[in-house]
Design a protein around this motif. Structure first.
Motif, PDB file in Angstrom:
ATOM      1  N   ARG A  24      -4.250  -5.286  -3.707  1.00 33.05           N
ATOM      2  CA  ARG A  24      -5.088  -4.365  -4.038  1.00 33.05           C
ATOM      3  C   ARG A  24      -4.313  -3.061  -3.580  1.00 33.05           C
ATOM      4  NH1 ARG A  24     -10.953  -5.128  -1.287  1.00 33.05           N
ATOM      5  NH2 ARG A  24     -11.298  -3.255  -2.524  1.00 33.05           N
ATOM      6  N   LEU A  25      -3.556  -2.646  -2.561  1.00 29.50           N
ATOM      7  CA  LEU A  25      -3.007  -1.662  -2.316  1.00 29.50           C
ATOM      8  C   LEU A  25      -2.039  -1.469  -3.452  1.00 29.50           C
ATOM      9  CD1 LEU A  25      -2.367   0.700  -0.967  1.00 29.50           C
ATOM     10  CD2 LEU A  25      -0.773  -0.371   0.754  1.00 29.50           C
ATOM     11  N   LYS A  26      -1.117  -2.333  -4.033  1.00 28.73           N
ATOM     12  CA  LYS A  26      -0.393  -2.144  -5.107  1.00 28.73           C
ATOM     13  C   LYS A  26      -0.839  -1.484  -6.190  1.00 28.73           C
ATOM     14  CE  LYS A  26       3.567  -4.790  -6.403  1.00 28.73           C
ATOM     15  NZ  LYS A  26       4.015  -6.061  -6.485  1.00 28.73           N
ATOM     16  N   ASP A  27      -2.141  -2.075  -6.455  1.00 32.34           N
ATOM     17  CA  ASP A  27      -2.854  -1.664  -7.917  1.00 32.34           C
ATOM     18  C   ASP A  27      -3.382  -0.429  -7.473  1.00 32.34           C
ATOM     19  OD1 ASP A  27      -2.597  -4.416  -9.076  1.00 32.34           O
ATOM     20  OD2 ASP A  27      -4.628  -4.968  -8.319  1.00 32.34           O
ATOM     21  N   VAL A  28      -3.884   0.103  -6.353  1.00 33.11           N
ATOM     22  CA  VAL A  28      -4.296   1.183  -5.998  1.00 33.11           C
ATOM     23  C   VAL A  28      -3.072   2.521  -6.091  1.00 33.11           C
ATOM     24  CG1 VAL A  28      -5.275   2.723  -4.106  1.00 33.11           C
ATOM     25  CG2 VAL A  28      -6.308   0.749  -4.600  1.00 33.11           C
ATOM     26  N   LYS A  29      -1.958   1.860  -5.589  1.00 36.18           N
ATOM     27  CA  LYS A  29      -1.124   3.142  -5.743  1.00 36.18           C
ATOM     28  C   LYS A  29      -0.486   3.209  -7.082  1.00 36.18           C
ATOM     29  CE  LYS A  29       2.554   1.873  -2.941  1.00 36.18           C
ATOM     30  NZ  LYS A  29       3.613   1.149  -2.218  1.00 36.18           N
ATOM     31  N   LYS A  30      -0.799   2.174  -8.231  1.00 37.54           N
ATOM     32  CA  LYS A  30      -0.368   2.610  -9.738  1.00 37.54           C
ATOM     33  C   LYS A  30      -1.622   3.553 -10.255  1.00 37.54           C
ATOM     34  CE  LYS A  30       1.886  -1.647 -10.604  1.00 37.54           C
ATOM     35  NZ  LYS A  30       1.896  -3.137 -10.914  1.00 37.54           N
ATOM     36  N   GLN A  31      -2.968   3.077  -9.518  1.00 37.76           N
ATOM     37  CA  GLN A  31      -4.012   3.878 -10.188  1.00 37.76           C
ATOM     38  C   GLN A  31      -4.210   5.417  -9.899  1.00 37.76           C
ATOM     39  OE1 GLN A  31      -7.072   1.249  -9.599  1.00 37.76           O
ATOM     40  NE2 GLN A  31      -6.455  -0.587 -10.725  1.00 37.76           N
ATOM     41  N   LEU A  32      -3.935   5.652  -8.510  1.00 36.18           N
ATOM     42  CA  LEU A  32      -4.335   6.664  -8.025  1.00 36.18           C
ATOM     43  C   LEU A  32      -2.934   7.469  -7.130  1.00 36.18           C
ATOM     44  CD1 LEU A  32      -7.236   5.812  -5.950  1.00 36.18           C
ATOM     45  CD2 LEU A  32      -7.559   6.944  -8.019  1.00 36.18           C
ATOM     46  N   GLU A  33      -3.092   8.816  -7.402  1.00 38.72           N
ATOM     47  CA  GLU A  33      -2.150   9.641  -6.877  1.00 38.72           C
ATOM     48  C   GLU A  33      -2.727  10.170  -5.259  1.00 38.72           C
ATOM     49  OE1 GLU A  33       1.220  10.568  -7.086  1.00 38.72           O
ATOM     50  OE2 GLU A  33       1.119   9.067  -8.960  1.00 38.72           O
ATOM     51  N   PHE A  34      -2.255   9.634  -4.431  1.00 33.88           N
ATOM     52  CA  PHE A  34      -2.943  10.042  -3.038  1.00 33.88           C
ATOM     53  C   PHE A  34      -1.824  10.419  -2.216  1.00 33.88           C
ATOM     54  CE2 PHE A  34      -2.239   5.440  -2.739  1.00 33.88           C
ATOM     55  CZ  PHE A  34      -1.874   5.033  -1.479  1.00 33.88           C
ATOM     56  N   ASP A  35      -2.307  11.174  -1.120  1.00 28.24           N
ATOM     57  CA  ASP A  35      -1.342  11.207   0.188  1.00 28.24           C
ATOM     58  C   ASP A  35      -1.884  10.542   1.230  1.00 28.24           C
ATOM     59  OD1 ASP A  35       0.171  13.091  -1.066  1.00 28.24           O
ATOM     60  OD2 ASP A  35      -1.295  14.870  -0.505  1.00 28.24           O
ATOM     61  N   HIS A  36      -3.214  10.418   1.235  1.00 27.55           N
ATOM     62  CA  HIS A  36      -3.741   9.698   2.387  1.00 27.55           C
ATOM     63  C   HIS A  36      -4.937   8.482   1.722  1.00 27.55           C
ATOM     64  CE1 HIS A  36      -1.790  12.174   5.441  1.00 27.55           C
ATOM     65  NE2 HIS A  36      -2.007  13.024   4.665  1.00 27.55           N
ATOM     66  N   LEU A  37      -4.879   7.523   2.195  1.00 32.33           N
ATOM     67  CA  LEU A  37      -5.839   6.497   1.698  1.00 32.33           C
ATOM     68  C   LEU A  37      -6.390   5.775   2.832  1.00 32.33           C
ATOM     69  CD1 LEU A  37      -7.041   4.975  -0.615  1.00 32.33           C
ATOM     70  CD2 LEU A  37      -5.358   3.241   0.058  1.00 32.33           C
ATOM     71  N   VAL A  38      -7.697   6.029   3.138  1.00 34.44           N
ATOM     72  CA  VAL A  38      -8.505   5.794   4.392  1.00 34.44           C
ATOM     73  C   VAL A  38      -9.219   4.284   4.016  1.00 34.44           C
ATOM     74  CG1 VAL A  38     -10.209   6.100   5.922  1.00 34.44           C
ATOM     75  CG2 VAL A  38      -8.864   8.029   5.041  1.00 34.44           C
ATOM     76  N   VAL A  39      -8.979   3.308   4.832  1.00 32.17           N
ATOM     77  CA  VAL A  39      -9.562   2.054   4.513  1.00 32.17           C
ATOM     78  C   VAL A  39     -10.316   1.506   5.818  1.00 32.17           C
ATOM     79  CG1 VAL A  39      -8.994  -0.073   4.228  1.00 32.17           C
ATOM     80  CG2 VAL A  39      -7.644   1.586   3.076  1.00 32.17           C
ATOM     81  N   SER A  40     -11.506   1.054   5.729  1.00 29.02           N
ATOM     82  CA  SER A  40     -12.217   0.391   6.938  1.00 29.02           C
ATOM     83  C   SER A  40     -11.745  -0.888   6.932  1.00 29.02           C
ATOM     84  CB  SER A  40     -13.669   0.666   6.789  1.00 29.02           C
ATOM     85  OG  SER A  40     -14.129   0.049   5.936  1.00 29.02           O
ATOM     86  N   SER A  41     -11.429  -1.442   8.230  1.00 21.29           N
ATOM     87  CA  SER A  41     -11.131  -2.872   8.461  1.00 21.29           C
ATOM     88  C   SER A  41     -11.687  -3.497   9.652  1.00 21.29           C
ATOM     89  CB  SER A  41      -9.668  -3.090   8.081  1.00 21.29           C
ATOM     90  OG  SER A  41      -8.664  -2.256   9.193  1.00 21.29           O
ATOM     91  N   GLY A  42     -12.052  -4.701   9.671  1.00 26.14           N
ATOM     92  CA  GLY A  42     -12.558  -5.138  11.135  1.00 26.14           C
ATOM     93  C   GLY A  42     -11.538  -5.725  11.928  1.00 26.14           C
ATOM     94  N   SER A  43     -10.260  -6.209  11.274  1.00 30.00           N
ATOM     95  CA  SER A  43      -9.501  -6.592  12.074  1.00 30.00           C
ATOM     96  C   SER A  43      -7.912  -6.209  11.526  1.00 30.00           C
ATOM     97  CB  SER A  43      -9.385  -8.349  12.167  1.00 30.00           C
ATOM     98  OG  SER A  43      -9.057  -8.756  10.699  1.00 30.00           O
ATOM     99  N   GLY A  44      -6.838  -6.667  12.284  1.00 24.25           N
ATOM    100  CA  GLY A  44      -5.587  -6.336  11.780  1.00 24.25           C
ATOM    101  C   GLY A  44      -5.123  -7.117  10.503  1.00 24.25           C
ATOM    102  N   VAL A  45      -5.740  -8.223  10.229  1.00 26.93           N
ATOM    103  CA  VAL A  45      -5.473  -9.142   9.245  1.00 26.93           C
ATOM    104  C   VAL A  45      -5.525  -8.242   7.478  1.00 26.93           C
ATOM    105  CG1 VAL A  45      -5.906 -11.159   7.723  1.00 26.93           C
ATOM    106  CG2 VAL A  45      -6.106 -11.135  10.419  1.00 26.93           C
ATOM    107  N   THR A  46      -6.650  -7.585   7.647  1.00 30.22           N
ATOM    108  CA  THR A  46      -6.655  -6.892   6.507  1.00 30.22           C
ATOM    109  C   THR A  46      -5.764  -5.684   6.466  1.00 30.22           C
ATOM    110  OG1 THR A  46      -9.438  -6.871   6.578  1.00 30.22           O
ATOM    111  CG2 THR A  46      -8.642  -4.988   5.348  1.00 30.22           C
ATOM    112  N   CYS A  47      -5.199  -5.025   7.512  1.00 29.24           N
ATOM    113  CA  CYS A  47      -4.303  -4.202   7.475  1.00 29.24           C
ATOM    114  C   CYS A  47      -2.938  -4.768   7.313  1.00 29.24           C
ATOM    115  CB  CYS A  47      -4.197  -3.568   8.787  1.00 29.24           C
ATOM    116  SG  CYS A  47      -5.701  -2.506   9.196  1.00 29.24           S
ATOM    117  N   LEU A  48      -2.716  -5.834   7.520  1.00 32.70           N
ATOM    118  CA  LEU A  48      -1.493  -6.593   7.258  1.00 32.70           C
ATOM    119  C   LEU A  48      -1.029  -6.505   5.826  1.00 32.70           C
ATOM    120  CD1 LEU A  48       1.017  -7.989   8.366  1.00 32.70           C
ATOM    121  CD2 LEU A  48       0.113 -10.199   8.429  1.00 32.70           C
ATOM    122  N   GLY A  49      -1.907  -7.129   4.963  1.00 31.74           N
ATOM    123  CA  GLY A  49      -1.742  -6.984   3.557  1.00 31.74           C
ATOM    124  C   GLY A  49      -1.157  -5.581   3.092  1.00 31.74           C
ATOM    125  N   LEU A  50      -1.982  -4.722   3.685  1.00 33.67           N
ATOM    126  CA  LEU A  50      -1.826  -3.194   3.036  1.00 33.67           C
ATOM    127  C   LEU A  50      -0.442  -2.805   3.526  1.00 33.67           C
ATOM    128  CD1 LEU A  50      -5.216  -1.633   3.930  1.00 33.67           C
ATOM    129  CD2 LEU A  50      -4.426  -2.456   1.913  1.00 33.67           C
TER     130      LEU A  50
END
Length: 186
Positions: free
Chosen positions: A127-153
């Motif tokens: 998902r992050l790989k796709d977002v990086k291709k689609q959007l030019e961003f400096d900061h992407l804010v993501v809500s996550s319940g646990s560290g597991v969601t963050c790990l993939g990012l």
């Protein structure tokens, strides 16, 4: 520019919960391909029981939601799930171990805590790989319940040290219940 991942715009809020993790959870279920009933601990504040119930119905898997019975646990969440097991409220690790005991005793498949599974982590990475291709961003804010969601990012992000350095111009931020050390440990 600052982009915010809006979980509340996902799902329909009626059949499926407004939750951005649905696709990743579906991939976990598809990779497990269970032949026995699945059991999962759904805690107060999580959409996991509702999401799993609907995804399992769609995929033809049997699902049981275990939850800590308390006055705070939302009745409308229980109404979304066909089969529930109420547990005496306790600390998370004790509840998770109790669900493991039930799974062993009844020959269920216990789903991993916080969806700590390669299929989930890899889906979030993609998902992050796709977002990086689609959007030019400096900061992407993501809500996550646990560290597991963050790990993939994090696996898709630049190397660890640059993630926390101020000169890094392209990064993501998360609201997460785990601390930095827990995520690094993973």
């Amino acid at each position: 520019k600052i982009y915010v991942k809006r979980d509340d715009l996902m799902g329909d809020g009626s059949v499926l919960p407004p939750w951005g993790k649905l696709f990743a959870i579906r991939n976990v279920l598809l990779s497990i391909k269970p032949t026995r009933p699945l059991i999962h601990l759904s805690v107060y504040g999580s959409w996991s029981g509702w999401a799993l119930s609907e995804l399992c119905k769609d995929l033809g898997y049997e699902f049981i939601m275990a939850y800590p019975k308390s006055q705070k646990y939302p009745e409308q969440m229980l109404e979304k799930v066909d089969k529930c097991i109420a547990l005496k409220p306790n600390m998370m690790s004790i509840l998770y171990n109790k669900v493991g005991s039930i799974a062993k005793e009844k020959d269920y498949v216990r789903l991993p805590y916080a969806f700590d599974h390669n299929a989930y982590i890899e889906t979030q990475r993609q998902r992050l790989k796709d977002v990086k291709k689609q959007l030019e961003f400096d900061h992407l804010v993501v809500s996550s319940g646990s560290g597991v969601t963050c790990l993939g990012l994090l696996l898709e992000h630049e190397p660890w040290p640059s993630l926390f350095e101020p000169e890094n111009k392209r990064t993501f931020h998360t609201v997460c219940v785990s601390n930095e050390e827990t995520i690094k440990k993973k």
